[in-house]
Structures are given as structure tokens and as C-alpha cells.
Design an enzyme around this catalytic site. Structure first.
Site, PDB file in Angstrom:
ATOM      1  N   ASP A  10       4.447  -9.026  -4.726  1.00  0.00           N
ATOM      2  CA  ASP A  10       3.836  -7.447  -4.738  1.00  0.00           C
ATOM      3  C   ASP A  10       4.663  -6.634  -5.374  1.00  0.00           C
ATOM      4  OD1 ASP A  10       2.227  -5.272  -2.375  1.00  0.00           O
ATOM      5  OD2 ASP A  10       3.994  -4.602  -3.357  1.00  0.00           O
ATOM      6  N   ASP A 111      -1.994  -4.912  -7.833  1.00  0.00           N
ATOM      7  CA  ASP A 111      -0.620  -5.184  -7.595  1.00  0.00           C
ATOM      8  C   ASP A 111       0.069  -6.014  -6.757  1.00  0.00           C
ATOM      9  OD1 ASP A 111      -0.646  -3.993  -5.099  1.00  0.00           O
ATOM     10  OD2 ASP A 111       1.467  -2.689  -5.559  1.00  0.00           O
ATOM     11  N   GLU A 112      -0.831  -7.140  -6.592  1.00  0.00           N
ATOM     12  CA  GLU A 112      -0.633  -8.092  -5.450  1.00  0.00           C
ATOM     13  C   GLU A 112      -1.523  -9.503  -5.486  1.00  0.00           C
ATOM     14  OE1 GLU A 112      -1.574  -7.831  -0.665  1.00  0.00           O
ATOM     15  OE2 GLU A 112      -2.220  -6.064  -1.992  1.00  0.00           O
TER      16      GLU A 112
HETATM   17  P1  TTP Z   1       1.026  -0.309  -2.236  1.00  0.00           P
HETATM   18  O1  TTP Z   1       1.750  -1.738  -2.088  1.00  0.00           O
HETATM   19  O2  TTP Z   1       0.922  -0.146  -0.678  1.00  0.00           O
HETATM   20  O3  TTP Z   1       2.405   0.692  -2.499  1.00  0.00           O
HETATM   21  P2  TTP Z   1       3.280   0.815  -3.763  1.00  0.00           P
HETATM   22  O4  TTP Z   1       3.078  -0.247  -4.749  1.00  0.00           O
HETATM   23  O5  TTP Z   1       2.962   2.047  -4.421  1.00  0.00           O
HETATM   24  O6  TTP Z   1       4.647   0.750  -3.239  1.00  0.00           O
HETATM   25  P3  TTP Z   1       5.559  -0.558  -2.353  1.00  0.00           P
HETATM   26  O7  TTP Z   1       4.778  -1.798  -2.737  1.00  0.00           O
HETATM   27  O8  TTP Z   1       6.708  -0.368  -3.253  1.00  0.00           O
HETATM   28  O9  TTP Z   1       5.722  -0.068  -1.063  1.00  0.00           O
HETATM   29  O10 TTP Z   1      -0.145   0.216  -2.788  1.00  0.00           O
HETATM   30  C1  TTP Z   1      -0.206  -0.200  -4.409  1.00  0.00           C
HETATM   31  C2  TTP Z   1      -0.876   0.708  -5.122  1.00  0.00           C
HETATM   32  O11 TTP Z   1      -2.087   1.231  -4.460  1.00  0.00           O
HETATM   33  C3  TTP Z   1      -0.073   1.947  -5.170  1.00  0.00           C
HETATM   34  O12 TTP Z   1       0.956   2.271  -6.328  1.00  0.00           O
HETATM   35  C4  TTP Z   1      -1.049   3.192  -5.285  1.00  0.00           C
HETATM   36  C5  TTP Z   1      -2.337   2.681  -4.608  1.00  0.00           C
HETATM   37  N1  TTP Z   1      -2.360   3.312  -3.408  1.00  0.00           N
HETATM   38  C6  TTP Z   1      -3.255   4.502  -3.099  1.00  0.00           C
HETATM   39  O13 TTP Z   1      -3.761   4.908  -4.215  1.00  0.00           O
HETATM   40  N2  TTP Z   1      -3.486   5.002  -1.681  1.00  0.00           N
HETATM   41  C7  TTP Z   1      -2.454   4.557  -0.900  1.00  0.00           C
HETATM   42  O14 TTP Z   1      -2.849   5.149   0.392  1.00  0.00           O
HETATM   43  C8  TTP Z   1      -2.016   3.467  -0.730  1.00  0.00           C
HETATM   44  C9  TTP Z   1      -1.085   2.810   0.310  1.00  0.00           C
HETATM   45  C10 TTP Z   1      -1.708   2.886  -2.120  1.00  0.00           C
HETATM   46 CA    CA Z   2       3.153  -2.462  -4.190  1.00  0.00          CA
END
Ligand code: TTP
Ligand code: CA
Length: 364
Positions: A10, A111-112
Site C-alpha cells: 500500500d 495504490d494497493e
Molecule cells: P488510502 O490508502 O486510504 O490513504 P493514503 O494512501 O492517502 O494514506 P495512507 O495509506 O498513508 O494512510 O487511500 C488511497 C488514496 O485514495 C488516497 O491517496 C486518496 C484516495 N482517497 C480519497 O479520495 N478519499 C478517501 O476518503 C480516502 C480514504 C482515500
Molecule cells: Ca495508501
């Protein structure tokens, strides 16, 4: 059953980190990536924020105006609009590296991803840990991105583990230390368990995964239904064993824009469609892709929307072909049109890589 070795990878603060890669000077500033709504001003929500902004309590989903208030004292704070095409491009490059290092690769989102690496590390968690470090290094060197990796013998625990130490984390949970790892964790870390479920457990005096193990499957079924009950029962015991399934990203390239004026005049709309096609075609060229499906999207003045799409006979990367099809779709969509159109979009899907000589005919 042989022990599997599964990675969950991730990316850290993904959209914001993408922005940092193209403007390194952002790294020291609080950065918020925003989905501005059509209404203008600060209306809209935070998609994500870097860690400098999170320190001030900025969170995904928060209204932009709230985030601005939290960051009032930081006049170096930056608020950027989302650029999905750019994040997709970066994601694609990173996914290539992951895929290259996996026996089975499962794309989950931009992103995963999950990687089954059992064969290549011969079921050995030490080797797995080295491989994970190599993947992290490779992604950092080539794409300038940090990620967090969780390793265990199943997808669910790997997902919990990748989130355990963020950012830039690497958490290995061997079958032997699985219970030790899981027991003290808050119930909330289990994917799918939200605030409401957590509160229900809390009312029952249950806070940690260890506490949850006190409940038998019948009680859980009664409380949450059979499917969810069984899921929770297996999740806390590390026996939820969904295999990693081969899955690739279904990518699409699209451009959408708000028209200079609302209109239902074919000539005016057609000119806009032709321009959008040029932009989409630019992305195709840059990524060396052909498309096999074309779609258009019309958002009408009352904000309702209409879509049309069609599959072509053969993949192509021709701009003319793209414009011709998008324009025909526009004609179709405008039949008996009564309300005016406010925004227009063009997208291409069913993408494939343009490869050397063999597909040269596809250009025509
Ligand atoms: P996440 O993996 O939940 O968050 P992140 O990568 O920003 O942070 P981290 O993993 O370090 O905790 O979500 C991935 C992407 O999805 C994030 O960069 C932006 C998008 N997203 C939104 O647009 N709205 C949201 O409510 C969430 C949770 C994520
Ligand atoms: Ca993430």
C-alpha cells in the site's frame, strides 16, 4: 495445506506523495489534495494529505474549509486539485515492478495490491522479507515513492500488517507469531469493521481482537448475520483464507471539461468533443496505448448525466478514429435532446500496449 506467503503493498499518502514526486519542494510543507466541487470557492473535500498536514488533524473526506482552518497557522500549506491521470500513470509504473516480483498478482486499486510470492521464496519468511525490501528499494529508486508492506500467510493479515507501521513500513507476521501480533490490536483494524460495529462490540465490553475470540460463531452469526459472523470469526483467528487471484488494473483514460456556456447545439458541442479527443489522444501517445472502446459522458444543466459508448472492431491508436466515433456517439446522444449540457467528457477503455511492427497496421 502448504503455508502461503502473501504481500499486501500500500502506497503511503498516495495522491499527496505523487504530487511530491513532481514538485519536491512540497515535501516540507503541509500538502492537501482536494476534490473541489463544481460550486466553486472552497466547497469540496480532502482526498488525502501528507503527514505534515495530518499532524494538524487533516483527514481524508474532511471538507476543504475545515482543513484550511486547521492549517491556519501554516501559511506554507498547499491545496492542490486532484490529478487522477497523473496518479494512474505513476501507479501503473509501480504495479509493473510489483507484478514482475510476484507469482500471482492481484490489483486492488491505484495504490494497493496483493502478491502471492510463495513459490519464489520457497515458503520462507526470511527470503520474503528480503524480497519485500528489494521491492521497496526498487519503487523508491525508480518512482521516488514510499510504500508499506505487510507479509503473512493470508491476505487479511497482510492487509492489517501493511497498515501497522506507516509510512515506509515493513511488517512480517509469521504463522508462529500471528496470534501474538493480532491479539492486542483494536477490533477496528479488521477491514470491513467500521465505527458502528466497533461501538456494538464496545458495548459488549470487547475492545481488542483477543477479546473478540471469546465469542463463538453462533453468537457472532446471531449478531451480524451468517456471512459477516463467519468472516469475523475467521478473521480474528487468521483462518480467513481467500487466495490471491490474478487481476490486472482495468485502466481507462479520460478527459472531462466544463463548457464555456451551457448548450445543446450540436456544432458547438462537437467542437468541444473534438478537442477533448485530442487531449485523450495525447495521453494515449504518451503511454504507448491503443484503445478498443470509446465513450462519451454528458452532464446536463440539471446535473443529471448521459453516457454512450461503443466497442470498435480492432484496437487502434488513431486520433481520427477516436474523433469520428466520439462525434457519432454525440449525435446519438443528442437525439431528442431537450435540456442543455454543462460538461462533456471523452474516455477510452480496453487499452493495450502498442508493440513494434506487429501492430503497425493498427495505426490506420
Ligand atoms: P488510502 O490508502 O486510504 O490513504 P493514503 O494512501 O492517502 O494514506 P495512507 O495509506 O498513508 O494512510 O487511500 C488511497 C488514496 O485514495 C488516497 O491517496 C486518496 C484516495 N482517497 C480519497 O479520495 N478519499 C478517501 O476518503 C480516502 C480514504 C482515500
Ligand atoms: Ca495508501
Amino acid at each position: 495445506m502448504e503455508t502461503r506467503v502473501v504481500f499486501h503493498i500500500d502506497f503511503d499518502y498516495f495522491y499527496a506523495q505523487c504530487e511530491e514526486t513532481r514538485s519536491p519542494e512540497l515535501k516540507t510543507k503541509p500538502v492537501c489534495v482536494c476534490v473541489f466541487s463544481d460550486r466553486g470557492g472552497d466547497s469540496g473535500a480532502i482526498a488525502t494529505a501528507n503527514y505534515a498536514a495530518r499532524k494538524y488533524g487533516v483527514k481524508s473526506g474532511m471538507p476543504i474549509s475545515f482543513a484550511k482552518k486547521r492549517l491556519e497557522g501554516r501559511n506554507d500549506a498547499v491545496f492542490l486539485p486532484v490529478d487522477f491521470d497523473f496518479y494512474s500513470e505513476i501507479s501503473e509504473k509501480a504495479m509493473k515492478i510489483m507484478k514482475f516480483n510476484a507469482d500471482i498478482f492481484e490489483y486492488v486499486g491505484r495504490d494497493e495490491a496483493y502478491l502471492d510470492v510463495t513459490k519464489r521464496v520457497e515458503g520462507d519468511f526470511k527470503k520474503a522479507s528480503h524480497l519485500a525490501q528489494q521491492i521497496k528499494n526498487s519503487i523508491r529508486e525508480k518512482i521516488k515513492l514510499s510504500c508499506s508492506i505487510g507479509i503473512s500467510s493470508n491476505k487479511l493479515i497482510s492487509k492489517i500488517a501493511s497498515d501497522y507501521r506507516k509510512p515506509d513500513g515493513l511488517t512480517v507476521v509469521t504463522p508462529d507469531n500471528m496470534n501474538e501480533f493480532l491479539n492486542p490490536l483494536k477490533i477496528r483494524v479488521i477491514p470491513g469493521i467500521g465505527k458502528k460495529t466497533e461501538e456494538r462490540f464496545s458495548e459488549m465490553g470487547l475492545e481488542t481482537i483477543q477479546d473478540l475470540k471469546k465469542l463463538d460463531v453462533f453468537t457472532l452469526n446471531k449478531e451480524f448475520g451468517r456471512k459477516n459472523g463467519a468472516y469475523i470469526y475467521n478473521a480474528v483467528r487468521g483462518t480467513y483464507n481467500e487466495p490471491v487471484k490474478e487481476r490486472e488494473a482495468s485502466i481507462q483514460y479520460s478527459k472531462i471539461s466544463t463548457l464555456k456556456k451551457d448548450s445543446k447545439d450540436y456544432q458547438f458541442l462537437s467542437e468541444n468533443i473534438i478537442d477533448l479527443c485530442k487531449e485523450v489522444h495525447g495521453i494515449l501517445l504518451k503511454n504507448n496505448r491503443m484503445f478498443k472502446s470509446v465513450g462519451i459522458h454528458l452532464i446536463q444543466s440539471d446535473l443529471s448525466s448521459k453516457s454512450r459508448s461503443r466497442m470498435l472492431k480492432n484496437p487502434t491508436s488513431s486520433l481520427e478514429e477516436l474523433q469520428k466515433n466520439a462525434d457519432q456517439l454525440l449525435r446519438e446522444a443528442l437525439e431528442n435532446q431537450t435540456i442543455t449540457i454543462r460538461r462533456l467528457g471523452v474516455k477510452v477503455t480496453e487499452l493495450s500496449e502498442v508493440q513494434g511492427q506487429s501492430s503497425i497496421t493498427n495505426y490506420f
